[in-house]
Design an enzyme around this catalytic site. Structure first.
Site, mmCIF file in Angstrom:
data_model
loop_
_atom_site.group_PDB
_atom_site.id
_atom_site.type_symbol
_atom_site.label_atom_id
_atom_site.label_comp_id
_atom_site.label_asym_id
_atom_site.label_seq_id
_atom_site.Cartn_x
_atom_site.Cartn_y
_atom_site.Cartn_z
ATOM 1 N N ARG A 293 33.615 -35.989 116.924
ATOM 2 C CA ARG A 293 32.909 -36.327 115.696
ATOM 3 C C ARG A 293 32.013 -37.534 115.962
ATOM 4 N NH1 ARG A 293 34.979 -33.476 111.471
ATOM 5 N NH2 ARG A 293 37.109 -32.671 111.673
ATOM 6 N N GLY A 294 30.911 -37.599 115.229
ATOM 7 C CA GLY A 294 30.017 -38.734 115.396
ATOM 8 C C GLY A 294 29.259 -38.670 116.710
ATOM 9 N N THR B 146 27.105 -31.832 111.309
ATOM 10 C CA THR B 146 26.471 -31.431 112.557
ATOM 11 C C THR B 146 25.090 -30.850 112.304
ATOM 12 O OG1 THR B 146 28.626 -30.975 113.563
ATOM 13 C CG2 THR B 146 26.707 -29.958 114.590
ATOM 14 N N ASP C 280 36.822 -24.371 106.488
ATOM 15 C CA ASP C 280 37.057 -24.426 105.041
ATOM 16 C C ASP C 280 36.155 -23.481 104.249
ATOM 17 O OD1 ASP C 280 38.936 -26.357 105.498
ATOM 18 O OD2 ASP C 280 37.657 -28.040 104.939
ATOM 19 N N MET D 161 44.561 -26.168 105.091
ATOM 20 C CA MET D 161 43.309 -26.922 105.199
ATOM 21 C C MET D 161 42.443 -26.684 103.968
ATOM 22 S SD MET D 161 42.360 -26.527 109.217
ATOM 23 C CE MET D 161 41.305 -27.955 109.212
ATOM 24 N N GLU E 235 44.826 -29.456 101.332
ATOM 25 C CA GLU E 235 44.979 -30.857 101.727
ATOM 26 C C GLU E 235 44.231 -31.827 100.815
ATOM 27 O OE1 GLU E 235 42.979 -31.970 105.426
ATOM 28 O OE2 GLU E 235 41.898 -30.073 105.363
ATOM 29 N N ILE F 43 46.650 -23.365 112.765
ATOM 30 C CA ILE F 43 45.677 -22.432 112.199
ATOM 31 C C ILE F 43 44.316 -22.566 112.860
ATOM 32 C CG2 ILE F 43 44.296 -22.012 110.110
ATOM 33 C CD1 ILE F 43 46.832 -22.373 108.479
ATOM 34 N N ARG F 44 43.858 -23.789 113.086
ATOM 35 C CA ARG F 44 42.499 -23.949 113.590
ATOM 36 C C ARG F 44 42.395 -23.852 115.109
ATOM 37 N NH1 ARG F 44 40.590 -30.219 112.824
ATOM 38 N NH2 ARG F 44 41.647 -31.117 114.625
#
Length: 530
Positions: free
Chosen positions: A204-205, A232, A260, A303, A359, A418-419
């Protein structure tokens, strides 16, 4: 240059058409319609009165093309016309005026509305096979299907267009200027779709537009394929703008990724079907645990930071869930019509219960009882507390201290399971279509676009439409009503909200009654005149 390409418009402009569909795109610049700026304000075009008009009136929301800032760019015949795999296809290429409607349900007198360019191979390409140097980067969190998309981009470029220079950028955006690249060939990616995660790594970032474009320019890369969510894609839009400012012949194509399913415009995102399928395992385990224990409660956290699509669809698919809690639908714990009352009702009636919670649900309730700071991750996403652990303790405390009732609660959090799994068959097919659509668009000279299904047809969508907002479950829609009828759970609206809603309904009834009364008086007056 092909005349059909010389007539294309750019910079994600929206164009008003009032001519028949067959006349729209070839005469794009000379149609006499008003061009509207899409880049001002919030990035959307101000359509205003442009949607009024005849039966054929519609708006094409176009994507940029390399010839917009490189007008002398030569075009070549698409090599697919000599490809043996396409020899049996009746029509090799997408028609120049093919568009995909954003909305398919319209009234007979309504405008045709916003359309996007249909994805697919074009007759002319603006890259020769041996000059293409493509790169692929994956950013953000993991999602089933990432490896499949990587594989299909590499194999599609190689087998369809004869491109042999493809590299992977390691570790997300930061990898452009801080890490090495990985050479990618059909042989090296042959089996990666059977694995979860991403072989390129992710983060990330780390987005620094100037450094990234410097790296692209230095390495001689001229096609950039970017896989990631809304953050992104915002970065991809910035990269495209800098590339256009420098006048580089580099196509930037985005492939939207979010487990999601919260990206707007597109029907769904890849990996979502796999996530719903994998969530069934956790729900099934929770059901077995709750059924096997006295006063058993199985609680599953899925999620869904801001959107509850996984929780909603997993609940509908399972049929073992008694209660589904999502961020879009507020709930309260104690009192008449609250969650605790419903849990007690289910336990007394069935002896057990299964709860699914996203979540991001109940965060406002947690903020009242837990002091927390507004922290963000590297992508700018707000960090949430673990609502699963919190609500588990709240349920235990309530039944122990206030109801003097013994319960057996089992909490299951399958988030990373799951992911991180490989994608299922339907997602593998979906990923193939996304990858090939992106390839066709980049080879045809389109840039600054993202690709995705719109009403079942893949289309090229301007970046600003993908990043303008997040898609959320609409709790006044039929799908949420189907869930409520499936679980038989209450809406959990607070009595105050119910009162406000009832007042709104009464006001609506009064307005309708007044309108009918006025019409009735008017009709009587007309009859008297006759």
């Amino acid at each position: 240059m092909d005349s059909s390409f010389s007539s294309f418009s750019s910079s994600s402009t929206s164009v008003d058409f009032s001519a028949p569909a067959s006349d729209h795109l070839p005469s794009f610049r000379n149609c006499g319609s008003s061009l509207m700026d899409c880049n001002g304000g919030n990035g959307r075009d101000a359509l205003g009165d442009s949607l009024t008009g005849g039966d054929y009136h519609y708006v094409l929301e176009d994507v940029p093309h390399l010839t917009d800032y490189l007008p002398d760019l030569p075009a070549n015949l698409n090599p697919l016309q000599d490809h043996p795999a396409y020899s049996a296809v009746k029509q090799y290429f997408v028609n120049v005026d093919d568009a995909v409607a954003q909305n398919v349900v319209v009234h007979n007198n309504s405008p045709r509305g916003t359309h996007f360019r249909r994805a697919g191979p074009r007759q002319k390409v603006f890259f020769e096979s041996d000059e293409v140097h493509a790169c692929i980067v994956t950013c953000g969190g993991l999602c089933p299907g990432l490896n499949t998309v990587i594989r299909e981009i590499v194999c599609g470029l190689y087998h369809m267009y004869g491109v042999h220079k493809v590299v992977g950028i390691e570790g997300g955006y930061r990898g452009f200027y801080a890490r090495n690249t990985i050479p990618l060939t059909p042989k090296s990616v042959n089996n990666i779709h059977k694995r979860g995660g991403t072989i390129l790594g992710t983060s990330r970032g780390g987005h620094n537009t100037t450094k990234i474009v410097d790296s692209i320019q230095h390495r001689g890369i001229n096609q950039v394929y970017i896989l990631g969510g809304d953050g992104t894609q915002k970065g991809a839009a910035a990269i495209f703008e800098e590339i256009r400012r420098r006048g580089l012949k580099v196509a930037v194509a985005g492939i939207p990724k979010t487990i999601d399913n919260d990206i707007p415009v597109i029907d769904k995102s890849f990996g979502f079907d796999t996530a719903v399928e994998e969530a069934q395992r956790a729900i099934s385990a929770a059901h077995v645990e709750s059924e096997s224990n006295e006063n058993g409660i199985g609680l599953v956290k899925l999620m869904g930071r801001n959107s509850g699509f996984i929780a909603m669809y997993a609940t509908l698919a399972s049929r073992d869930v008694d209660c589904c809690l999502i961020p879009e639908s507020p709930f309260y714990l104690e009192g008449e019509g609250g969650l605790f009352e419903y849990i007690e009702h289910c336990i007394k009636e069935h002896g057990h219960m299964v709860i699914v919670i996203a979540e991001g649900a109940g965060q406002e309730l947690m903020s009242e009882s837990i002091h927390k700071l507004d922290q963000q991750d590297a992508s700018g996403n707000k960090l949430h507390q673990d609502v699963g652990l919190w609500i588990s303790q709240q349920i235990k405390d309530y039944f122990k201290e206030k109801r003097k009732m013994v319960i057996n609660l089992k909490y299951i959090d399958p988030t990373y399971m799951i992911r991180a799994v490989p994608s299922i068959a339907s997602d593998n097919i979906f990923c193939t279509l996304l990858a090939q659509s992106a390839i066709h668009g980049a080879m045809a000279g389109y840039t600054g676009f993202t690709v995705g299904p719109v009403n079942g047809r893949h289309a090229y969508i301007p970046f600003h439409r993908i990043i303008e907002r997040q898609n959320k479950v609409v709790i006044t829609d039929r799908m949420w009503a189907r869930l409520l009828s499936s679980t038989n759970q209450p809406s959990f609206l607070h009595p105050k909200h119910v009162s406000d809603e009832q007042n709104d309904k009464n006001l609506s009834v009064q307005l309708v009654s007044s309108f009918r009364k006025e019409n009735h008086v008017e009709e009587n007056n007309v009859k008297k005149l006759k």
